[in-house]
Enzyme design. Structure first.
Site, PDB file in Angstrom:
ATOM      1  N   PRO A   2      38.575  51.536  41.496  1.00 59.31           N
ATOM      2  CA  PRO A   2      37.366  51.096  42.189  1.00 59.31           C
ATOM      3  C   PRO A   2      37.700  50.126  43.318  1.00 59.31           C
ATOM      4  CG  PRO A   2      37.520  50.080  40.027  1.00 59.31           C
ATOM      5  CD  PRO A   2      38.621  51.090  40.106  1.00 59.31           C
ATOM      6  N   GLU A   3      36.996  50.267  44.428  1.00 61.53           N
ATOM      7  CA  GLU A   3      37.162  49.364  45.563  1.00 61.53           C
ATOM      8  C   GLU A   3      35.859  48.583  45.719  1.00 61.53           C
ATOM      9  OE1 GLU A   3      38.910  51.465  48.915  1.00 61.53           O
ATOM     10  OE2 GLU A   3      40.024  52.786  47.575  1.00 61.53           O
ATOM     11  N   LYS A  60      37.400  42.898  44.695  1.00 65.45           N
ATOM     12  CA  LYS A  60      37.226  43.837  43.583  1.00 65.45           C
ATOM     13  C   LYS A  60      36.933  43.127  42.263  1.00 65.45           C
ATOM     14  CE  LYS A  60      40.610  46.759  45.921  1.00 65.45           C
ATOM     15  NZ  LYS A  60      41.984  47.298  45.842  1.00 65.45           N
ATOM     16  N   HIS A  94      38.250  54.176  23.189  1.00 65.96           N
ATOM     17  CA  HIS A  94      38.323  53.565  24.527  1.00 65.96           C
ATOM     18  C   HIS A  94      37.340  52.424  24.768  1.00 65.96           C
ATOM     19  CE1 HIS A  94      41.036  56.784  25.335  1.00 65.96           C
ATOM     20  NE2 HIS A  94      40.101  57.712  25.426  1.00 65.96           N
ATOM     21  N   ARG A 114      42.651  53.607  30.328  1.00 70.82           N
ATOM     22  CA  ARG A 114      44.047  53.194  30.526  1.00 70.82           C
ATOM     23  C   ARG A 114      44.318  51.742  30.145  1.00 70.82           C
ATOM     24  NH1 ARG A 114      46.463  56.019  35.763  1.00 70.82           N
ATOM     25  NH2 ARG A 114      48.332  55.211  34.778  1.00 70.82           N
ATOM     26  N   ARG A 269      51.785  53.671  50.225  1.00 70.08           N
ATOM     27  CA  ARG A 269      50.588  54.345  49.709  1.00 70.08           C
ATOM     28  C   ARG A 269      50.364  55.637  50.469  1.00 70.08           C
ATOM     29  NH1 ARG A 269      47.088  50.744  47.143  1.00 70.08           N
ATOM     30  NH2 ARG A 269      45.929  52.594  46.525  1.00 70.08           N
TER      31      ARG A 269
END
Ligand SMILES: [Zn+2]
Length: 283
Positions: A2-3, A60, A94, A114, A269
């Protein structure tokens, strides 16, 4: 990952859902999701019985007021997300944290496949233990972030444009998709990601500044860029993906000129650009 727009969408959604609710109890299923304090009992004690105040954001980071004197700071990293759930559903795979609210049918679950997310409970405004937030640069939506300031940040550094834009200690909140998108300009020549920041001209810097704000506002309006398995609030998918001009469009025709979009590694990147509209030297 997410940005800025995705975290802002979460902030706006959660503001409606949890502001003024009182935390009755916190269940911790994966203690390592709590980065600070070290002791999970201290984390729980600091939250239980407290009312949720304003929700803020810098870059963020999501910043949630807890009672009068504390803040719960969250960084979602790769796959973190919140959702409201009835307490009996909190044992799903999760889900690493669950916040029960006084007198409410649903609590707030933190879900993270994750497990890279970070939670910090800190005294209000004291971010010394949160290195990324303590050192964060200006947020693009900060009302004081003018073009003159943006110009100064670029001109005072001799760095690859892409690396500079991704550096959270310079500008907080831009990630890979926002950077690629803001370097491509509709209807005119944009900026190659490997150009050097101090060599950009006035037209290019102005274009980047306005494109940055346009892309961010448009993405927020559309609920963010919901790629991979990231979704916000209660599973609402962001629609910005359909507006992408270069990001994740390798080999597809440029919307300006039809040249296939190229993907190359810049500043470590993967970067997407039009080789015709974004030449690597000034023409
Ligand atoms: Zn093009």
């Amino acid at each position: 990952m997410p940005e800025l727009p995705e975290v802002e969408v979460v902030r706006r959604t959660l503001t409606k859902e949890i502001t003024n609710k009182v935390i009755k109890q916190v269940d911790v299923f994966w203690p390592r999701i709590i980065t600070y304090p070290d002791n999970q009992d201290e984390f729980k004690l600091g939250l239980e019985g407290q009312k949720i105040g304003k929700l803020g954001r810098k870059g963020k980071y999501l910043i949630i007021e807890i009672g009068q004197h504390h803040e719960l700071v969250v960084h979602f990293r790769m796959t973190g997300k919140f959702k409201l759930l009835p307490p009996e559903e909190r044992f799903q795979k999760h889900i690493h944290l669950f916040f029960h609210f006084q007198g409410e049918k649903e609590g707030l679950a933190y879900h993270d496949v994750r497990k890279f997310g970070d939670f910090f409970l800190v005294p209000k405004g004291d971010y010394r233990v949160i290195k990324g937030l303590y050192q964060a640069g200006i947020d693009p939506l900060d009302a004081s972030f003018t073009y003159e300031q943006f110009h100064g940040l670029l001109k005072s550094r001799k760095r690859l444009v892409k690396a500079l834009l991704l550096d959270q200690s310079v500008i907080a909140g831009l990630g890979n998709y926002l950077c690629d998108e803001l370097l491509w300009f509709p209807g005119e020549q944009g900026v190659h990601p490997a150009r050097l920041s101090h060599e950009l001209n006035e037209r290019e810097m102005k274009g980047m500044y306005h494109r940055m704000l346009d892309v961010i506002h448009q993405s927020i309006r559309l609920g963010g860029n919901s790629f991979r398995d990231f979704s916000y609030g209660n599973g609402i998918k962001g629609q910005f993906k359909q507006m992408l001009k270069v990001y994740a469009r390798e080999g597809k025709p440029c919307f300006n000129c039809g040249t296939p979009i190229r993907r190359e590694t810049v500043a470590g990147r993967s970067s997407h650009f039009c080789p015709a509209c974004q030449p690597d030297s000034i023409s």
